[in-house]
Design a protein around this motif. Sequence first.
Motif, PDB file in Angstrom:
ATOM      1  N   CYS A  67      45.887  36.166  47.617  1.00 18.82           N
ATOM      2  CA  CYS A  67      46.099  37.608  47.470  1.00 18.82           C
ATOM      3  C   CYS A  67      45.919  38.312  48.809  1.00 18.82           C
ATOM      4  O   CYS A  67      46.631  39.270  49.114  1.00 18.82           O
ATOM      5  CB  CYS A  67      45.161  38.188  46.417  1.00 18.82           C
ATOM      6  N   CYS A 118      43.627  38.766  41.267  1.00 18.00           N
ATOM      7  CA  CYS A 118      44.121  37.764  40.316  1.00 18.00           C
ATOM      8  C   CYS A 118      43.006  37.159  39.471  1.00 18.00           C
ATOM      9  O   CYS A 118      43.274  36.446  38.509  1.00 18.00           O
ATOM     10  CB  CYS A 118      44.878  36.663  41.051  1.00 18.00           C
ATOM     11  N   CYS A 150      41.073  36.472  47.004  1.00 15.29           N
ATOM     12  CA  CYS A 150      41.258  35.062  47.323  1.00 15.29           C
ATOM     13  C   CYS A 150      42.249  34.990  48.496  1.00 15.29           C
ATOM     14  O   CYS A 150      42.903  35.981  48.824  1.00 15.29           O
ATOM     15  CB  CYS A 150      41.795  34.316  46.107  1.00 15.29           C
ATOM     16  N   CYS A 195      38.280  36.980  42.633  1.00 16.52           N
ATOM     17  CA  CYS A 195      39.267  37.790  43.353  1.00 16.52           C
ATOM     18  C   CYS A 195      39.583  39.004  42.490  1.00 16.52           C
ATOM     19  O   CYS A 195      39.874  38.860  41.307  1.00 16.52           O
ATOM     20  CB  CYS A 195      40.526  36.967  43.592  1.00 16.52           C
TER      21      CYS A 195
HETATM   22 ZN   LIG Z   1      43.629  36.471  44.133  1.00 17.93          ZN
END
Ligand SMILES: [Zn+2]
Length: 265
Positions: free
Chosen positions: A54, A40, A51, A37
Amino acid sequence: MESEGELVKTERRLEVLQRLGRSLFGSGLDLLYPPTCLDCGAPIATADALCSGCFGKLRPITAPYCPRLGVPFQHDLGPGALSAEAIAEPPPFERARSAVLYNEVARAVVSRMKYGDRPELAMFCARLMHRAGHDLWGADAVLVPVPLNRWRQFGRRYNQSTELARALGRLTGIALEPSLVRRHRNTRQQVGLTREARHRNVAGAFAAHPDLVGRLRGRRVILVDDVITTGSTIAAITRTLTKAGVDKVDVISFARVVVGQETTT
Ligand SMILES: [Zn+2]
């Protein structure tokens, strides 16, 4: 901030390694270096972008919104109701639409797109823009990316608005005219300037291709940008195009800065 910078450097080094690995050994190396991701850093199943956690932090702009500026309304004001902003200072373009509010996650997506090292990002953003701009798409239109100045284009290797326009072209079937507008003078950052100063800053900064009218044959222009901040740049380009003979200009962006909602720049 120091450690954040270091983290970004480390991430970038990892990505360079990943890309090198993919080019040398094919995608089999994904097993060793799974896609992550971009916000993050959590591993994700497919090389999309974010992800699910997020992704859920993105704030899509949905109805009700101002039909001219595309800024979201807190309450439904009824069909055709304009925002106070659009009434006080009517924009030269017809309609602007944006996929999401500019917040921390949107900023992460946009800044990574500018480096151009996640080629799937433009398609990720374009899918959201495709939905947000559903009332703009039509066979009468042509997609025109907001140009970068040459110095910035050199530093970043490519123009992210062109990549967005190309991805949107694939989704909508609308033709792309990437050289219709060029920026022949650098402009300062618009944020923090007064309305008059912003106007002066971008006035005369853009030029339309001399063959414009012949190439377009009366078609509508949809300007494509990554982020709309104050709207002065897209207004200046619209004025340039209108002077050169374009009848209608619409605008689509991935993110939109809305003062008082989420974050500002
Ligand atoms: Zn993420």
